[in-house]
Design an enzyme around this catalytic site. Structure first.
Site, short mmCIF file in Angstrom:
data_model
loop_
_atom_site.label_atom_id
_atom_site.label_comp_id
_atom_site.label_asym_id
_atom_site.label_seq_id
_atom_site.Cartn_x
_atom_site.Cartn_y
_atom_site.Cartn_z
N ALA A 134 0.84 -1.23 -0.15
CA ALA A 134 0.07 0.02 -0.07
C ALA A 134 0.96 1.26 0.20
CB ALA A 134 -0.67 0.06 1.27
N ASN A 135 0.15 2.43 -0.06
CA ASN A 135 1.08 3.62 0.17
C ASN A 135 0.38 4.68 1.25
OD1 ASN A 135 -0.56 5.62 -1.25
ND2 ASN A 135 0.00 3.88 -2.83
#
Ligand code: CTP
Length: 350
Positions: free
Chosen positions: A159-160
């Site tokens: 994810a970010n």
């Protein structure tokens, strides 16, 4: 009453008779209004308004105004779903009364269900939509928001840090200025009034949704933080510790906005974002050219209070053949306003 007067910097008015500010409050208040908001609107109020039954200052004001009216119903689920309330709402809507639907959630007495007063931010969005400039009326807009999640196995993702807040703010601002807006989103935030949401998770899902929606939209804003790399192979089930540390081989994801740029028609406006940590203008200008964008919203994500997860942002707006415009630290909604202003300007020059 004193508290509310002080907070509003306006006198609170409750009296139909013996009103200190005007001898005829039942007409003056409604005549002077730009918009009337009833929040919360009870079942009784909706029935009285529907019938034109003027028994107090509020119902008198509603009947004596030509301003737009926004009602925000709040009541128990059984009441909200009662045929009388359903019919009253249908009649009021048919007369052009604007409605912010109640949400589902906790109600008085600990009950849970539909009927809870909408979140104040949703009501404010609706007010801005009704009062703001309508320079995007009749324009269709699609906005992507949030960071994509790329599966490693059945439980883990890459994810970010993107929160999606800037994309939601752009969608809310576009809707408040009259556009028909669809948000392609990986996150769950309060949905701006009047905005349709398509939920996605991965870069691949976002690619499909954006490509399909962008085909017939006037304005495309790609504010999502799309993962640049994803695991080449997604493991079935959960990777177990006893099988040792996995080696995760990555492959590039498709560049969604570059694909949209290649397919762009002359009458469409395509906006991208650029998250940079150095050489902001040079790097963002290169993205403008390479991805065939009409506007790049560039932010230095290493600066304090800027970019990911914050409620504020500071950006530079870059267009081909125009000087960069800097927007100093401001709320994401204010940044959205500047972005929409630039989009309106680009459309005017097309
Ligand atoms: N973008 C996209 N698809 C990707 C990667 C990025 O559509 N697979 C879009 C983003 O939504 C944004 C723009 O491209 O509008 C720029 O994203 P950014 O992450 O700043 O740049 P990248 O092109 O990924 O380049 P780099 O990571 O090398 O800075």
């Amino acid at each position: 009453r004193t508290t509310l007067s002080a907070l509003a910097s306006e006198p609170v008015q409750t009296e139909l008779w013996d009103n200190p500010t005007t001898p005829i409050p039942h007409t003056r208040i409604g005549q002077g209004a730009d918009l009337i908001v009833v929040a919360p609107a009870t079942a009784r109020l909706l029935a009285a308004y529907r019938m034109g039954l003027t028994t107090d200052l509020l119902t008198n004001t509603l009947i004596a105004t030509r301003a737009p009216v926004l009602v925000c119903p709040a009541m128990h689920t059984e009441m909200w779903e009662h045929p009388s309330v359903v019919e009253n709402m249908a009649v009021l809507r048919a007369r052009g009364v604007h409605v912010v639907e109640p949400e589902s959630g906790r109600l008085a007495g600990g009950d849970v269900g539909a009927g809870r007063l909408a979140d104040p931010s949703t009501i404010v969005d609706a007010v801005e939509r009704l009062l703001g400039p309508h320079d995007l009326a009749g324009v269709s807009v699609v906005v992507s928001a949030g960071g994509t999640r790329e599966p490693i196995d059945a439980v883990r993702v890459i994810a970010n840090r993107s929160s999606g807040k800037q994309g939601y703010a752009v969608a809310a601002e576009a809707a408040s200025r009259g556009a028909a807006v669809t948000l392609v989103s990986t996150v769950t935030l309060p949905v701006p009034s009047g905005v349709e949401v398509v939920a996605v998770e991965t870069a691949e899902q976002m690619l499909r949704a954006m490509t399909e929606l962008a085909a017939d939209r006037d304005v495309i804003v790609m504010s999502a933080a799309v993962a640049d790399f994803r695991p080449e192979v997604v493991a079935d089930g959960k990777l177990k510790k006893r099988e040792g540390t996995p080696e995760i081989v990555l492959e590039p994801t498709p560049d969604i906005v570059a694909g949209l740029g290649a397919a762009k028609r002359d009458d469409q406006v395509l906006v991208g974002f650029a998250a940079e940590t150095n050489d902001l203008v040079a790097n963002a200008t290169e993205k403008l050219r390479a991805k065939r964008l009409d506007l790049v919203v560039a932010n230095d994500v290493s600066a304090p209070h800027v970019g990911f997860a914050h409620d504020t942002n500071a950006v530079t707006l870059l267009r081909p053949d125009a000087e960069p415009v800097e927007i100093d630290l401001a709320s994401k909604r204010e940044v959205a306003r500047a972005v929409i202003d630039a989009i309106v300007d680009i459309r005017n020059q097309h």
